[in-house]
Design an enzyme around this catalytic site. Sequence first.
Site, short mmCIF file in Angstrom:
data_model
loop_
_atom_site.label_atom_id
_atom_site.label_comp_id
_atom_site.label_asym_id
_atom_site.label_seq_id
_atom_site.Cartn_x
_atom_site.Cartn_y
_atom_site.Cartn_z
N ASN A 147 6.43 1.27 4.41
CA ASN A 147 5.01 1.05 4.13
C ASN A 147 4.12 1.56 5.25
O ASN A 147 3.49 2.60 5.13
CB ASN A 147 4.75 -0.44 3.85
N THR A 148 4.10 0.84 6.39
CA THR A 148 3.15 1.18 7.46
C THR A 148 3.21 2.66 7.87
O THR A 148 2.17 3.31 8.00
CB THR A 148 3.42 0.31 8.71
N GLY A 202 5.80 -3.18 10.62
CA GLY A 202 4.75 -2.43 11.29
C GLY A 202 5.09 -1.98 12.69
O GLY A 202 4.29 -1.30 13.33
N ALA A 233 11.30 -2.68 6.53
CA ALA A 233 10.47 -3.02 7.69
C ALA A 233 10.91 -2.35 8.99
O ALA A 233 12.09 -2.29 9.32
CB ALA A 233 10.42 -4.53 7.92
N GLY A 234 9.92 -1.86 9.70
CA GLY A 234 10.12 -1.36 11.05
C GLY A 234 10.51 0.11 11.14
O GLY A 234 10.57 0.67 12.23
N LYS A 242 9.95 -9.35 -4.99
CA LYS A 242 10.39 -9.19 -3.61
C LYS A 242 10.00 -10.47 -2.90
O LYS A 242 8.82 -10.77 -2.70
CB LYS A 242 9.73 -7.98 -2.94
#
Lengths: 264, 392
Positions: A214-215, A166, A192-193, A105
Amino acid sequence: MSRHTTEPLIIGDRTFQSRLLVGTGKFSSNETMRDALRASETELVTVALKRANLSGDNDPFANILDYLESDRYLLLPNTAGAMNADEAVRIARLAVAAGLPNWVKLEIHPDPNYLLPDPIETLAAAEVLIKEGFTVLPYINADPVLAQRLQDVGCATVMPLGSPIGSNRGLDTRSQIEIIIEQARVPVVVDAGLGAPSHAAAALEMGADAVLINTAIAIASDPSAMAQAFAKAVEAGREAYEIGLGKANTSAEATSPLTTFLNA
Amino acid sequence: MREKLMGGFASRFSEVFKRLELSSTLEIANRASDVEVERVLAQGRANSLNEFAALVSPAAEKHLETLCRLSQRLTQQHFGKTIRMFAPLYLSNECVNICKYCGFSRHNDIPRITLDIEKVEREAALLAEQGFRSILLVAGEHPKYVSNGYVEEVVRRLAETFPSIALELGPLETPAYQPLTQAGCEALIVYQETYHEATYRSLHTAGPKKHFHWRMDTAERAYEAGFRRLGIGALFGLHEWREEALALAAHTQHLLKTCWKAQINISLPRMRPAAGEFEQVDFLQDHHFVQLITALRLFAPHAGITLSTREPSTLRDGLIPIGVTSMSAGSSTEPGGYSSFDETSFTPTREQEGEQFHIADERPPSEVARAIRKMGYEPVWKDFDQSLLAAV
């Protein structure tokens, strides 16, 4: 009543049943991370090489890889920490030398605050790594032309961001991602996001092939339960996409038809 | 013409600082209204220096719980439930400066030591055994370390063991920093000590450190030499804390704009007893310390915040889930200090003659790591790799 079976996700030469990719940063412990990954039923897990020991020695203080179960999912090393193409290429090569898969990645963020990807360096690194036989999944801003250029050089996916890492803001870049999806020749992974299962479902509904979370999982009060919530949302979103969603009506039907004169 | 237009951001912080009218901002810090504080808290972020000032004001004190909650959320969002671990390694306590509050000050009659490289390697090996993969090399300000390549050689040797190496030494010019980044240094730390010029001048009476503005621009010179993590800070206790906080916040904001590729890290050391006779002007109380950390988080959500062993264990543990992102542990602030006691049966150290200051949290690293886990956070020992820096 029949249950719809969704199509598998194909990236490079691999087939995945799950369309949920999961990241391994920010967890409160390696055990919590391992359990959440299991609960998510993900088949593709990304890990920052900077957190791992790449020397081949067993380091109990840099042992994140020990908690990643390669019989459950494919490991996707990422180049987080790299600020330019050279650094990203170097750490990707080291990962392979350390026995990790040659999938990468590619993420190059010179700005350590919003972690937004550098398009110029990403394209340069992708070219080098693909020539060396890597399967490259680049993290990019939601720029359709960049997505095209990366597909031209042979990237296995494109991974546009929904909003900054995040941020939990969801699909801020929706209109650009729609163009990327429309033009895509490879799977589009929204990365992301995405802060809520509904964000993930929306991405799949609009035709994204997968999402990376993830976050939102890592810092949830119960990461395993949140991982399951995302898994369900991803599945629901994909099912709805394959079945075909009804169009939302943007205007009311006119009560007096405007075309009656044609029948006169 | 273009340069002139961009002048605001192209200038060094020392220039910006001269033009910064802190008096009106200080007025807010001392007298913000409840309404203003509540407005800023409601938006969850401090979007300007004035809004930051409101958050460090007396009126914000009764909202400490809210500040902590907002800070926790922003910190977890950007840094996760993790604390980065590092240890300082003191290379030398020789120093040409007179700093009235510092144990290394040249007028203090203490044993002066500079570790030879083999001794540094032995000390470093002890830290590596304890788990540290991130190390901060500290030395007093003395021309002989840098000019003869001593620090550079130390870095080269340690880079094999430590993926991340940070430096805290006397300020240098950009070209003098370059060999250090090339040798494998990732971060540079330099504290302004106090941003109040008159106080600064009265405390730093001799040595190169007396140059207030030159010190202020160190982080920017280091950035130009390729450091990717820049640490700044003020030593709280030297001057009125709210004014220091405003200047430190302004400095942070400036670096976030001018050094956009660097991670900015803030330290908030509070005065501790050390050799010499120095009386603090304004001790930063615990609840003000927490107010400051959380206000900084709301002002600069991406900035790292470091907490050292200067602080006692109860306070350190309490701050883990509130806004801190990196911690030292088991620190010795004396050159050679790690091998001078038995680290496997780590017993509280007596005050050592040659140390810079006396630490308060004397727990060994493994115990600090346990405390971090107990708070629901992961101690991260390795978060950088030398391969990112290495020349091909």
